[in-house]
Design an enzyme around this catalytic site. Structure first.
Site, PDB file in Angstrom:
ATOM      1  N   ASP A  22       0.817  -1.209   0.000  1.00 33.63           N
ATOM      2  CA  ASP A  22       0.000   0.000   0.000  1.00 33.63           C
ATOM      3  C   ASP A  22       0.856   1.266   0.000  1.00 33.63           C
ATOM      4  OD1 ASP A  22      -2.362   1.308  -0.057  1.00 33.63           O
ATOM      5  OD2 ASP A  22      -2.919   0.879   2.012  1.00 33.63           O
ATOM      6  N   ASN A  25     -10.477  -3.901  -6.144  1.00 36.20           N
ATOM      7  CA  ASN A  25      -9.697  -2.947  -6.955  1.00 36.20           C
ATOM      8  C   ASN A  25     -10.291  -2.680  -8.335  1.00 36.20           C
ATOM      9  OD1 ASN A  25      -6.436  -3.891  -5.593  1.00 36.20           O
ATOM     10  ND2 ASN A  25      -7.759  -2.171  -5.055  1.00 36.20           N
TER      11      ASN A  25
HETATM   12  C1  FPP Z   1      -2.057  -0.127  -3.293  1.00 37.37           C
HETATM   13  O1  FPP Z   1      -1.556   1.194  -3.236  1.00 37.37           O
HETATM   14  C2  FPP Z   1      -1.464  -0.835  -4.418  1.00 37.37           C
HETATM   15  C3  FPP Z   1      -2.159  -1.517  -5.379  1.00 37.37           C
HETATM   16  C4  FPP Z   1      -3.632  -1.633  -5.357  1.00 37.37           C
HETATM   17  C5  FPP Z   1      -1.495  -2.141  -6.516  1.00 37.37           C
HETATM   18  C6  FPP Z   1      -0.212  -2.844  -6.240  1.00 37.37           C
HETATM   19  C7  FPP Z   1       0.349  -3.255  -7.544  1.00 37.37           C
HETATM   20  C8  FPP Z   1       1.643  -3.144  -7.923  1.00 37.37           C
HETATM   21  C9  FPP Z   1       2.721  -2.723  -7.020  1.00 37.37           C
HETATM   22  C10 FPP Z   1       2.059  -3.440  -9.333  1.00 37.37           C
HETATM   23  C11 FPP Z   1       1.739  -4.779  -9.903  1.00 37.37           C
HETATM   24  C12 FPP Z   1       2.101  -5.932  -9.068  1.00 37.37           C
HETATM   25  C13 FPP Z   1       3.089  -6.849  -9.293  1.00 37.37           C
HETATM   26  C14 FPP Z   1       3.213  -8.032  -8.411  1.00 37.37           C
HETATM   27  C15 FPP Z   1       4.070  -6.739 -10.385  1.00 37.37           C
HETATM   28  P1  FPP Z   1      -2.527   2.434  -3.478  1.00 37.37           P
HETATM   29  O2  FPP Z   1      -2.443   2.828  -4.894  1.00 37.37           O
HETATM   30  O3  FPP Z   1      -3.898   2.097  -2.980  1.00 37.37           O
HETATM   31  O4  FPP Z   1      -1.859   3.532  -2.602  1.00 37.37           O
HETATM   32  P2  FPP Z   1      -2.611   4.757  -1.897  1.00 37.37           P
HETATM   33  O5  FPP Z   1      -3.401   4.168  -0.764  1.00 37.37           O
HETATM   34  O6  FPP Z   1      -1.469   5.589  -1.449  1.00 37.37           O
HETATM   35  O7  FPP Z   1      -3.467   5.438  -2.928  1.00 37.37           O
END
Ligand code: FPP
Length: 230
Positions: free
Chosen positions: A2, A50
């Site tokens: 996150d 998501n």
């Molecule tokens: C949460 O942070 C993150 C995600 C929903 C996506 C995670 C995906 C990746 C890192 C890339 C693809 C994965 C792999 C395994 C290659 P957020 O965007 O919700 O952060 P925020 O809460 O700060 O908005």
């Protein structure tokens, strides 16, 4: 994993830049986990919830996943890391599924290290799927309702052949589970760190593991029972 969005926002960048940097953290943490002797690493990459994000962000995340698989499959093979998924991967775009299936096939014989990608995963959906499969097995006479136990039912979860997590780490200062491995983490230790995922590196993983090592896991017993000699 996150904090990608906030990492980008702090720098005046689009959210996708945060996810892009997040993929680099995935690489770093994969290496670090291997070096620390962690045999199973599960990354919550995309939840069933998501899909509700803006379409361009969902599309970009799928693109990054495909990019990661194209770029990293050779490394997984070189490092003898088996790739697995949990979640309803049937709903992912065809190209992502194809690369996933190829990578899983190419790494299926490795036993020392496993990378589990939670994709289109949600613990509640998983339990519903397992309950449905269990009910069908009971109806077919393959399971007996009277013999129901956790060890029997858990074989119908997507983690059937995986150990329960010992340690669950959530980055970015959020202190909730967000539908991640709810059943399997019944006895897991939790580490919540303020570090945003794109900044999360080897030292952060090592610190979380060190914190884990300081904990006493009692599994319902007393401290004295665990160390009767003191
Ligand atoms: C949460 O942070 C993150 C995600 C929903 C996506 C995670 C995906 C990746 C890192 C890339 C693809 C994965 C792999 C395994 C290659 P957020 O965007 O919700 O952060 P925020 O809460 O700060 O908005």
């Amino acid at each position: 994993m996150d904090g990608n969005g906030r990492w980008a926002k702090q720098r005046g960048l689009p959210r996708i830049e945060g996810h892009r940097r997040g993929v680099e953290s995935v690489r770093t943490v994969l290496d670090a986990a291997r070096e620390l002797g962690i045999r199973y690493l599960t990354l919550y990459a995309f939840s069933v919830e998501n899909w509700k994000r803006p379409q361009d962000e969902v599309g970009a995340l799928m693109g990054l996943l495909e990019f990661f698989l194209k770029r990293e499959t050779a490394t997984l093979i070189r490092n003898k890391v088996r790739l697995r998924t949990i979640g309803r991967i049937g709903d992912l775009p065809d190209t992502v599924r194809l690369h996933l299936e190829r990578a899983m096939e190419a790494t299926s014989s490795f036993v020392d290290h496993t990378l589990v990608l939670a994709l289109n995963y949600g613990a509640r959906t998983e339990v519903i799927d397992a309950a449905r499969a269990y009910a069908a097995a009971v109806a077919a006479g393959k399971e007996k309702l009277n013999d129901s136990s956790w060890s029997t039912f858990s074989r119908y979860l997507s983690t059937a052949d995986l150990p329960d997590p010992d340690l669950v780490i959530r980055t970015s200062g959020e202190t909730r589970l967000s539908n991640f491995l709810l059943m399997q983490s019944a006895y897991a230790e939790f580490v919540f760190t303020p570090v945003l995922w794109p900044d999360f590196g080897k030292a952060d993983l090592a610190a979380a593991v060190a914190e884990y090592a300081r904990r006493e896991r009692r599994f319902g017993q007393t401290s004295d029972q665990l160390t009767p000699t003191g």
